[in-house]
Design an enzyme around this catalytic site. Structure first.
Site, mmCIF file in Angstrom:
data_model
loop_
_atom_site.group_PDB
_atom_site.id
_atom_site.type_symbol
_atom_site.label_atom_id
_atom_site.label_comp_id
_atom_site.label_asym_id
_atom_site.label_seq_id
_atom_site.Cartn_x
_atom_site.Cartn_y
_atom_site.Cartn_z
ATOM 1 N N GLU A 1 96.211 63.169 41.915
ATOM 2 C CA GLU A 1 95.216 64.188 42.215
ATOM 3 C C GLU A 1 94.163 63.435 42.891
ATOM 4 O O GLU A 1 93.221 63.975 43.683
ATOM 5 C CB GLU A 1 94.932 65.295 41.386
ATOM 6 N N HIS B 1 96.572 58.903 38.296
ATOM 7 C CA HIS B 1 96.257 60.014 38.871
ATOM 8 C C HIS B 1 96.319 60.281 40.321
ATOM 9 O O HIS B 1 95.559 60.005 41.364
ATOM 10 C CB HIS B 1 94.545 60.231 38.447
ATOM 11 N N CYS C 1 99.447 60.865 33.049
ATOM 12 C CA CYS C 1 98.667 60.278 32.178
ATOM 13 C C CYS C 1 98.867 60.452 30.766
ATOM 14 O O CYS C 1 99.676 60.078 30.228
ATOM 15 C CB CYS C 1 97.112 60.288 32.634
#
Ligand SMILES: NC(=O)CC[C@H](N)C(=O)O
Length: 461
Positions: A430, A428, A344
Protein backbone atom coordinates in the site's frame (compact mmCIF):
# COMPACT_ATOMS: atom_id res chain seq x y z
CA UNK A 1 10.42 27.77 30.59
CA UNK A 2 10.37 31.46 31.25
CA UNK A 3 11.44 33.87 28.56
CA UNK A 4 13.39 36.82 29.84
CA UNK A 5 14.22 39.95 28.01
CA UNK A 6 17.07 42.26 28.66
CA UNK A 7 18.85 44.88 26.73
CA UNK A 8 22.48 45.01 26.06
CA UNK A 9 24.52 47.41 24.03
CA UNK A 10 26.12 45.97 20.94
CA UNK A 11 27.97 47.60 18.14
CA UNK A 12 26.08 49.45 15.41
CA UNK A 13 27.63 47.22 12.79
CA UNK A 14 25.81 44.20 14.16
CA UNK A 15 22.46 45.88 14.16
CA UNK A 16 21.23 45.78 10.58
CA UNK A 17 19.38 42.48 10.14
CA UNK A 18 22.25 40.79 11.86
CA UNK A 19 22.28 38.98 15.17
CA UNK A 20 20.90 41.08 17.98
CA UNK A 21 23.59 39.71 20.14
CA UNK A 22 27.07 38.81 19.08
CA UNK A 23 28.38 37.48 22.33
CA UNK A 24 26.15 34.36 22.28
CA UNK A 25 24.40 32.48 19.49
CA UNK A 26 21.53 34.75 18.35
CA UNK A 27 18.06 33.92 19.57
CA UNK A 28 16.23 36.98 18.35
CA UNK A 29 17.41 38.91 15.35
CA UNK A 30 16.75 42.57 14.78
CA UNK A 31 14.71 43.29 11.65
CA UNK A 32 15.36 47.00 11.77
CA UNK A 33 18.24 49.31 12.08
CA UNK A 34 16.27 52.00 13.90
CA UNK A 35 15.79 52.74 17.53
CA UNK A 36 12.63 53.63 19.41
CA UNK A 37 9.46 51.75 20.43
CA UNK A 38 8.00 48.79 18.51
CA UNK A 39 11.19 47.63 16.88
CA UNK A 40 10.65 44.20 15.31
CA UNK A 41 12.76 41.22 16.32
CA UNK A 42 12.43 37.78 14.78
CA UNK A 43 13.22 34.52 16.54
CA UNK A 44 16.00 32.62 14.82
CA UNK A 45 14.42 29.41 16.13
CA UNK A 46 10.65 29.71 15.63
CA UNK A 47 10.33 32.72 13.31
CA UNK A 48 8.13 34.29 15.99
CA UNK A 49 8.18 38.06 15.70
CA UNK A 50 8.01 40.31 18.70
CA UNK A 51 8.43 44.00 19.20
CA UNK A 52 10.59 45.66 21.76
CA UNK A 53 11.75 49.15 22.30
CA UNK A 54 15.37 49.98 21.86
CA UNK A 55 16.36 53.11 23.68
CA UNK A 56 19.09 54.15 21.31
CA UNK A 57 20.82 52.86 18.25
CA UNK A 58 23.14 50.19 19.40
CA UNK A 59 20.84 48.70 22.03
CA UNK A 60 19.76 45.17 21.21
CA UNK A 61 17.48 42.60 22.69
CA UNK A 62 18.60 39.28 23.99
CA UNK A 63 16.04 36.69 24.97
CA UNK A 64 17.07 33.86 27.16
CA UNK A 65 15.41 30.78 28.58
CA UNK A 66 15.57 30.15 32.25
CA UNK A 67 17.18 26.78 33.05
CA UNK A 68 15.87 24.44 35.79
CA UNK A 69 18.41 25.76 38.30
CA UNK A 70 17.22 29.30 37.76
CA UNK A 71 20.26 30.20 35.74
CA UNK A 72 19.75 31.46 32.22
CA UNK A 73 20.16 28.69 29.64
CA UNK A 74 20.03 29.06 25.89
CA UNK A 75 17.07 27.21 24.31
CA UNK A 76 19.31 25.16 22.00
CA UNK A 77 21.23 23.93 25.03
CA UNK A 78 18.15 23.13 27.04
CA UNK A 79 17.84 19.44 28.05
CA UNK A 80 14.46 18.56 29.43
CA UNK A 81 13.93 15.00 28.26
CA UNK A 82 15.90 11.75 28.37
CA UNK A 83 15.99 8.58 26.35
CA UNK A 84 17.35 5.77 28.50
CA UNK A 85 18.21 2.47 26.80
CA UNK A 86 18.45 -0.92 28.44
CA UNK A 87 22.16 -1.10 27.59
CA UNK A 88 22.64 1.71 30.14
CA UNK A 89 23.11 4.58 27.69
CA UNK A 90 21.38 7.90 28.41
CA UNK A 91 20.59 10.45 25.69
CA UNK A 92 19.56 13.90 26.82
CA UNK A 93 17.52 16.08 24.52
CA UNK A 94 14.67 18.49 24.15
CA UNK A 95 11.08 17.47 24.94
CA UNK A 96 8.17 18.01 22.59
CA UNK A 97 4.73 16.46 22.44
CA UNK A 98 3.33 15.39 25.79
CA UNK A 99 5.13 15.36 29.14
CA UNK A 100 5.63 12.16 31.13
CA UNK A 101 7.35 8.79 30.94
CA UNK A 102 6.84 5.85 28.56
CA UNK A 103 8.53 2.48 28.08
CA UNK A 104 8.70 0.70 24.71
CA UNK A 105 10.91 -1.16 22.26
CA UNK A 106 13.13 1.21 20.27
CA UNK A 107 13.40 0.68 16.50
CA UNK A 108 14.78 2.91 13.76
CA UNK A 109 13.06 3.85 10.53
CA UNK A 110 15.12 4.99 7.55
CA UNK A 111 12.28 6.46 5.42
CA UNK A 112 13.01 9.87 3.96
CA UNK A 113 9.34 10.85 3.76
CA UNK A 114 6.05 9.99 5.40
CA UNK A 115 6.53 10.65 9.10
CA UNK A 116 2.78 11.17 9.50
CA UNK A 117 1.94 7.75 8.02
CA UNK A 118 4.54 6.21 10.36
CA UNK A 119 3.08 8.04 13.38
CA UNK A 120 -0.40 6.70 12.59
CA UNK A 121 0.56 3.13 11.57
CA UNK A 122 -0.96 0.91 14.32
CA UNK A 123 1.84 -1.67 13.78
CA UNK A 124 4.12 0.60 15.87
CA UNK A 125 2.09 0.07 19.06
CA UNK A 126 4.56 -0.73 21.87
CA UNK A 127 7.48 0.88 20.04
CA UNK A 128 9.43 4.12 19.90
CA UNK A 129 10.60 5.14 16.45
CA UNK A 130 14.01 6.73 15.89
CA UNK A 131 13.78 8.65 12.61
CA UNK A 132 17.13 8.53 10.83
CA UNK A 133 15.94 11.35 8.57
CA UNK A 134 17.33 14.35 10.48
CA UNK A 135 14.52 16.84 9.99
CA UNK A 136 10.95 16.00 11.03
CA UNK A 137 7.82 18.15 11.10
CA UNK A 138 8.38 20.48 8.13
CA UNK A 139 5.06 19.59 6.45
CA UNK A 140 3.05 19.44 9.67
CA UNK A 141 0.07 17.11 10.08
CA UNK A 142 -2.93 16.91 7.74
CA UNK A 143 -6.24 15.01 7.60
CA UNK A 144 -5.56 13.15 4.36
CA UNK A 145 -2.43 11.19 5.30
CA UNK A 146 -3.74 9.49 8.44
CA UNK A 147 -3.21 5.72 8.35
CA UNK A 148 -5.54 5.17 11.31
CA UNK A 149 -7.57 7.22 13.77
CA UNK A 150 -4.71 7.87 16.14
CA UNK A 151 -1.02 7.83 16.90
CA UNK A 152 -0.32 4.39 18.35
CA UNK A 153 3.43 4.44 18.89
CA UNK A 154 4.82 5.24 22.32
CA UNK A 155 7.13 8.09 21.33
CA UNK A 156 9.45 9.46 18.68
CA UNK A 157 13.14 10.19 18.78
CA UNK A 158 14.43 12.74 16.29
CA UNK A 159 17.42 14.90 15.51
CA UNK A 160 15.66 18.13 14.66
CA UNK A 161 12.06 19.25 15.00
CA UNK A 162 11.22 21.70 12.26
CA UNK A 163 10.58 25.12 13.74
CA UNK A 164 8.15 26.02 10.99
CA UNK A 165 5.57 24.19 8.90
CA UNK A 166 5.12 24.71 5.17
CA UNK A 167 2.36 22.74 3.50
CA UNK A 168 -1.04 23.87 2.25
CA UNK A 169 -2.73 20.77 3.71
CA UNK A 170 -1.25 21.12 7.19
CA UNK A 171 -3.69 21.77 10.02
CA UNK A 172 -1.32 21.41 12.99
CA UNK A 173 2.30 20.88 13.91
CA UNK A 174 3.83 17.56 14.94
CA UNK A 175 4.29 19.00 18.43
CA UNK A 176 0.60 19.93 18.69
CA UNK A 177 -0.48 16.53 17.31
CA UNK A 178 1.69 14.59 19.77
CA UNK A 179 0.41 16.72 22.66
CA UNK A 180 -3.17 16.04 21.60
CA UNK A 181 -2.42 12.31 21.28
CA UNK A 182 -0.53 12.07 24.60
CA UNK A 183 2.64 10.88 22.86
CA UNK A 184 6.19 11.81 23.87
CA UNK A 185 8.85 13.23 21.61
CA UNK A 186 12.55 13.86 22.19
CA UNK A 187 14.60 16.01 19.80
CA UNK A 188 18.20 17.18 19.57
CA UNK A 189 19.66 13.74 20.25
CA UNK A 190 22.26 12.05 18.06
CA UNK A 191 19.94 9.77 16.10
CA UNK A 192 22.83 8.52 13.98
CA UNK A 193 24.69 7.26 17.05
CA UNK A 194 21.50 5.70 18.49
CA UNK A 195 20.83 3.92 15.18
CA UNK A 196 24.35 2.54 14.99
CA UNK A 197 23.98 1.26 18.52
CA UNK A 198 20.66 -0.46 17.74
CA UNK A 199 22.22 -1.96 14.62
CA UNK A 200 24.99 -3.48 16.75
CA UNK A 201 22.95 -4.59 19.75
CA UNK A 202 19.59 -5.24 18.07
CA UNK A 203 16.31 -3.56 19.08
CA UNK A 204 16.49 -2.42 22.72
CA UNK A 205 13.89 -1.43 25.25
CA UNK A 206 13.96 2.21 26.20
CA UNK A 207 12.30 4.88 28.30
CA UNK A 208 11.53 8.40 27.14
CA UNK A 209 10.91 10.70 30.07
CA UNK A 210 10.57 14.38 30.83
CA UNK A 211 11.34 13.59 34.47
CA UNK A 212 14.92 14.76 34.88
CA UNK A 213 15.25 13.73 38.53
CA UNK A 214 14.82 9.93 38.73
CA UNK A 215 18.31 8.38 38.64
CA UNK A 216 19.20 6.87 35.26
CA UNK A 217 20.12 3.51 36.88
CA UNK A 218 16.55 3.19 38.15
CA UNK A 219 15.20 3.84 34.63
CA UNK A 220 17.62 1.31 33.14
CA UNK A 221 16.28 -1.30 35.58
CA UNK A 222 12.71 -0.46 34.50
CA UNK A 223 13.58 -0.99 30.82
CA UNK A 224 14.81 -4.48 31.71
CA UNK A 225 11.62 -5.40 33.53
CA UNK A 226 9.50 -5.36 30.35
CA UNK A 227 9.42 -7.32 27.09
CA UNK A 228 7.35 -6.94 23.94
CA UNK A 229 7.69 -10.70 23.34
CA UNK A 230 4.55 -12.73 23.99
CA UNK A 231 2.31 -9.63 24.27
CA UNK A 232 -0.98 -9.43 22.39
CA UNK A 233 -0.93 -5.80 21.20
CA UNK A 234 -3.47 -6.45 18.46
CA UNK A 235 -6.35 -6.34 20.97
CA UNK A 236 -5.37 -2.74 21.76
CA UNK A 237 -5.60 -1.50 18.17
CA UNK A 238 -8.30 -3.57 16.46
CA UNK A 239 -11.81 -2.18 15.82
CA UNK A 240 -14.57 -3.10 18.26
CA UNK A 241 -17.35 -3.71 15.69
CA UNK A 242 -17.47 -4.73 12.02
CA UNK A 243 -17.79 -1.85 9.55
CA UNK A 244 -17.94 -1.28 5.79
CA UNK A 245 -15.20 0.56 3.87
CA UNK A 246 -15.73 2.26 0.47
CA UNK A 247 -13.06 4.97 0.00
CA UNK A 248 -10.60 4.44 -2.83
CA UNK A 249 -7.17 6.02 -3.26
CA UNK A 250 -7.23 9.41 -4.94
CA UNK A 251 -6.92 9.96 -8.66
CA UNK A 252 -3.14 10.43 -8.77
CA UNK A 253 -2.73 6.90 -7.39
CA UNK A 254 -4.40 5.35 -10.39
CA UNK A 255 -1.21 4.77 -12.34
CA UNK A 256 -2.27 1.16 -12.82
CA UNK A 257 -4.49 0.80 -15.92
CA UNK A 258 -5.77 -2.55 -14.64
CA UNK A 259 -7.53 -0.75 -11.80
CA UNK A 260 -9.51 1.42 -14.20
CA UNK A 261 -10.22 -1.48 -16.58
CA UNK A 262 -12.04 -3.24 -13.80
CA UNK A 263 -14.62 -0.49 -13.32
CA UNK A 264 -18.10 -1.74 -14.02
CA UNK A 265 -17.44 -5.34 -12.95
CA UNK A 266 -19.37 -6.72 -10.03
CA UNK A 267 -17.23 -5.87 -6.98
CA UNK A 268 -15.51 -8.57 -4.98
CA UNK A 269 -16.64 -8.76 -1.38
CA UNK A 270 -13.65 -9.01 0.95
CA UNK A 271 -13.77 -9.55 4.69
CA UNK A 272 -10.69 -7.84 6.13
CA UNK A 273 -9.43 -8.91 9.55
CA UNK A 274 -8.30 -5.76 11.36
CA UNK A 275 -5.15 -6.56 13.33
CA UNK A 276 -4.23 -2.85 13.17
CA UNK A 277 -5.15 -2.15 9.55
CA UNK A 278 -3.71 0.81 7.64
CA UNK A 279 -6.23 2.90 5.73
CA UNK A 280 -4.28 2.83 2.49
CA UNK A 281 -4.56 -0.96 2.31
CA UNK A 282 -8.33 -0.58 2.44
CA UNK A 283 -8.22 2.23 -0.11
CA UNK A 284 -6.09 0.18 -2.52
CA UNK A 285 -8.38 -2.85 -2.22
CA UNK A 286 -11.39 -0.58 -2.85
CA UNK A 287 -9.62 0.91 -5.89
CA UNK A 288 -9.13 -2.60 -7.27
CA UNK A 289 -12.88 -3.08 -7.16
CA UNK A 290 -13.46 -4.62 -3.72
CA UNK A 291 -16.35 -4.03 -1.37
CA UNK A 292 -14.92 -4.33 2.13
CA UNK A 293 -16.27 -5.49 5.46
CA UNK A 294 -13.69 -4.91 8.19
CA UNK A 295 -13.99 -7.16 11.25
CA UNK A 296 -12.28 -7.21 14.68
CA UNK A 297 -9.23 -9.43 15.17
CA UNK A 298 -11.12 -12.05 17.19
CA UNK A 299 -14.18 -12.19 14.92
CA UNK A 300 -15.07 -15.91 14.60
CA UNK A 301 -14.10 -17.50 11.29
CA UNK A 302 -17.50 -19.23 11.21
CA UNK A 303 -19.22 -15.82 11.03
CA UNK A 304 -16.82 -14.67 8.30
CA UNK A 305 -17.67 -17.78 6.27
CA UNK A 306 -21.41 -17.15 6.84
CA UNK A 307 -20.98 -13.82 5.00
CA UNK A 308 -19.77 -15.88 2.03
CA UNK A 309 -17.20 -13.29 0.87
CA UNK A 310 -15.14 -13.66 -2.33
CA UNK A 311 -11.98 -13.52 -0.24
CA UNK A 312 -10.46 -12.86 3.18
CA UNK A 313 -7.77 -10.26 3.86
CA UNK A 314 -5.38 -10.41 6.86
CA UNK A 315 -3.98 -7.03 7.84
CA UNK A 316 -0.74 -5.68 9.27
CA UNK A 317 -0.56 -5.29 13.04
CA UNK A 318 1.66 -4.68 16.07
CA UNK A 319 3.73 -6.93 18.28
CA UNK A 320 4.71 -10.56 18.38
CA UNK A 321 2.83 -12.73 15.85
CA UNK A 322 3.29 -15.84 18.01
CA UNK A 323 1.32 -14.18 20.85
CA UNK A 324 -2.07 -14.30 19.07
CA UNK A 325 -3.05 -17.99 18.66
CA UNK A 326 -6.75 -17.08 18.40
CA UNK A 327 -6.00 -15.11 15.21
CA UNK A 328 -3.96 -17.99 13.76
CA UNK A 329 -6.85 -20.36 14.50
CA UNK A 330 -9.32 -18.12 12.62
CA UNK A 331 -6.97 -18.03 9.63
CA UNK A 332 -6.63 -21.83 9.74
CA UNK A 333 -10.41 -22.16 9.58
CA UNK A 334 -10.83 -19.99 6.47
CA UNK A 335 -7.79 -21.47 4.68
CA UNK A 336 -8.79 -23.56 1.68
CA UNK A 337 -12.39 -22.31 1.88
CA UNK A 338 -11.81 -18.77 0.60
CA UNK A 339 -8.88 -17.09 -1.19
CA UNK A 340 -6.69 -15.38 1.43
CA UNK A 341 -4.24 -12.46 1.18
CA UNK A 342 -2.07 -11.38 4.12
CA UNK A 343 0.17 -8.35 4.58
CA UNK A 344 2.96 -8.20 7.20
CA UNK A 345 1.30 -9.42 10.44
CA UNK A 346 -1.24 -11.08 8.09
CA UNK A 347 1.66 -12.86 6.34
CA UNK A 348 3.07 -14.03 9.68
CA UNK A 349 -0.33 -15.34 10.83
CA UNK A 350 -0.83 -17.11 7.52
CA UNK A 351 2.63 -18.69 7.87
CA UNK A 352 1.64 -20.03 11.28
CA UNK A 353 -1.74 -21.23 9.99
CA UNK A 354 0.19 -23.27 7.38
CA UNK A 355 2.02 -24.88 10.33
CA UNK A 356 5.12 -22.67 10.21
CA UNK A 357 6.91 -20.66 12.88
CA UNK A 358 7.98 -17.03 13.24
CA UNK A 359 11.16 -15.69 14.82
CA UNK A 360 12.43 -12.26 15.86
CA UNK A 361 14.91 -10.40 13.65
CA UNK A 362 17.86 -8.55 15.22
CA UNK A 363 16.53 -5.03 14.59
CA UNK A 364 13.85 -5.62 11.97
CA UNK A 365 13.19 -3.81 8.71
CA UNK A 366 11.73 -0.31 8.91
CA UNK A 367 12.16 1.94 5.90
CA UNK A 368 11.26 2.76 2.34
CA UNK A 369 14.07 1.21 0.29
CA UNK A 370 14.27 -2.53 1.01
CA UNK A 371 15.02 -4.59 -2.12
CA UNK A 372 12.87 -7.67 -2.74
CA UNK A 373 13.18 -10.37 -5.40
CA UNK A 374 10.01 -11.91 -6.71
CA UNK A 375 11.30 -15.47 -7.27
CA UNK A 376 9.00 -16.62 -10.13
CA UNK A 377 10.25 -13.87 -12.49
CA UNK A 378 13.32 -12.51 -10.64
CA UNK A 379 11.67 -9.08 -10.77
CA UNK A 380 13.14 -6.69 -8.19
CA UNK A 381 10.90 -4.42 -6.14
CA UNK A 382 12.00 -1.61 -3.86
CA UNK A 383 9.63 -1.88 -0.95
CA UNK A 384 8.31 -0.13 2.15
CA UNK A 385 8.83 -2.26 5.25
CA UNK A 386 7.97 -2.24 8.91
CA UNK A 387 8.44 -5.49 10.80
CA UNK A 388 10.55 -7.11 13.50
CA UNK A 389 9.57 -10.75 12.99
CA UNK A 390 9.77 -13.12 10.01
CA UNK A 391 8.44 -16.53 8.98
CA UNK A 392 10.99 -19.34 9.08
CA UNK A 393 10.57 -20.95 5.63
CA UNK A 394 12.07 -24.21 6.84
CA UNK A 395 9.07 -24.80 9.06
CA UNK A 396 6.55 -24.56 6.17
CA UNK A 397 4.90 -27.52 4.44
CA UNK A 398 5.93 -28.55 0.91
CA UNK A 399 2.90 -27.04 -0.85
CA UNK A 400 3.86 -23.51 0.31
CA UNK A 401 6.28 -21.61 -1.97
CA UNK A 402 8.52 -18.76 -0.86
CA UNK A 403 7.72 -16.24 -3.62
CA UNK A 404 9.52 -13.13 -2.33
CA UNK A 405 13.00 -12.82 -0.78
CA UNK A 406 14.43 -9.83 1.06
CA UNK A 407 17.75 -9.15 -0.67
CA UNK A 408 19.29 -7.42 2.34
CA UNK A 409 19.28 -10.49 4.55
CA UNK A 410 17.72 -13.31 2.54
CA UNK A 411 14.65 -13.59 4.78
CA UNK A 412 11.31 -14.85 3.53
CA UNK A 413 9.21 -11.93 2.28
CA UNK A 414 6.26 -13.62 0.55
CA UNK A 415 4.36 -16.89 0.36
CA UNK A 416 1.99 -18.63 -2.02
CA UNK A 417 0.00 -21.80 -1.49
CA UNK A 418 -1.66 -22.50 -4.85
CA UNK A 419 -3.84 -25.42 -3.72
CA UNK A 420 -5.35 -23.30 -0.93
CA UNK A 421 -5.43 -20.05 -2.95
CA UNK A 422 -3.53 -18.15 -0.26
CA UNK A 423 -0.79 -15.55 -0.72
CA UNK A 424 1.03 -13.07 1.48
CA UNK A 425 3.85 -10.55 1.64
CA UNK A 426 5.92 -9.43 4.59
CA UNK A 427 6.03 -5.76 3.58
CA UNK A 428 3.74 -2.93 2.53
CA UNK A 429 2.36 -2.80 -1.04
CA UNK A 430 0.00 0.00 0.00
CA UNK A 431 3.16 2.13 0.08
CA UNK A 432 2.02 4.72 2.53
CA UNK A 433 4.70 5.91 2.83
CA UNK A 434 7.02 4.32 0.29
CA UNK A 435 7.60 3.22 -3.28
CA UNK A 436 4.72 1.75 -5.30
CA UNK A 437 6.57 -1.18 -6.90
CA UNK A 438 4.66 -3.80 -4.89
CA UNK A 439 1.20 -2.53 -5.87
CA UNK A 440 1.11 -5.51 -8.25
CA UNK A 441 0.42 -7.77 -5.22
CA UNK A 442 -3.13 -6.40 -5.03
CA UNK A 443 -3.55 -7.29 -8.69
CA UNK A 444 -2.34 -10.83 -8.07
CA UNK A 445 -4.92 -11.23 -5.32
CA UNK A 446 -7.62 -9.91 -7.64
CA UNK A 447 -6.56 -12.49 -10.24
CA UNK A 448 -6.97 -15.17 -7.58
CA UNK A 449 -10.48 -13.90 -6.81
CA UNK A 450 -11.36 -13.84 -10.51
CA UNK A 451 -10.18 -17.42 -10.97
CA UNK A 452 -12.23 -18.49 -7.98
CA UNK A 453 -15.31 -16.70 -9.35
CA UNK A 454 -14.81 -18.21 -12.81
CA UNK A 455 -14.30 -21.69 -11.28
CA UNK A 456 -17.57 -21.38 -9.32
CA UNK A 457 -19.42 -20.15 -12.41
CA UNK A 458 -18.12 -23.12 -14.41
CA UNK A 459 -19.30 -25.59 -11.73
CA UNK A 460 -22.72 -23.90 -11.58
CA UNK A 461 -23.14 -24.02 -15.38
N1 LIG B 1 3.67 -4.09 10.03
C1 LIG B 1 3.37 -5.22 10.60
O1 LIG B 1 2.30 -5.81 10.37
C2 LIG B 1 4.34 -5.73 11.64
C3 LIG B 1 4.12 -7.17 12.03
C4 LIG B 1 4.79 -7.54 13.32
N2 LIG B 1 4.29 -6.76 14.41
C5 LIG B 1 6.30 -7.37 13.21
O2 LIG B 1 6.84 -6.45 13.78
O3 LIG B 1 6.96 -8.12 12.54
Amino acid sequence: MEVLAQTQRVSLASFNNTPACHVRRPVFISRSQFCGGNQPFESAVSRQVLTASTSRRGDALILRCQGSNGAAAAPWAQKDARLVLEDGSVWEGRAFGTQGTALAEVVFNTSLTGYQEILTDPSYKGQFVVFTHPHIGNVGINFGDMESEKCHLGGIIIRDLSASVSNYRSTKTVDEYLKEQGVLGIADVDTRAITRRLRDTGALNGIITTDMTTPAEELVQQTKSWSILGKDLIREVTCSEPYEWKDTTEHEWEFNPNVLARNGEQPFHIVAYDFGIKHNILRRLASFGCRLTVVPADYPASKVLEMNPDGVFLSNGPGDPSAVPYAVENVRQVLGKKPVFGICMGHQLLGQAFGGETFKLKFGHHGGNHPIRYAPTSRIEISAQNHNYAVNPETLPADVEVTHINLNDGTCAGLLCKPKKAMSIQYHPEASPGPHDADVCFEQFIEMLKEERAGKAAVAA
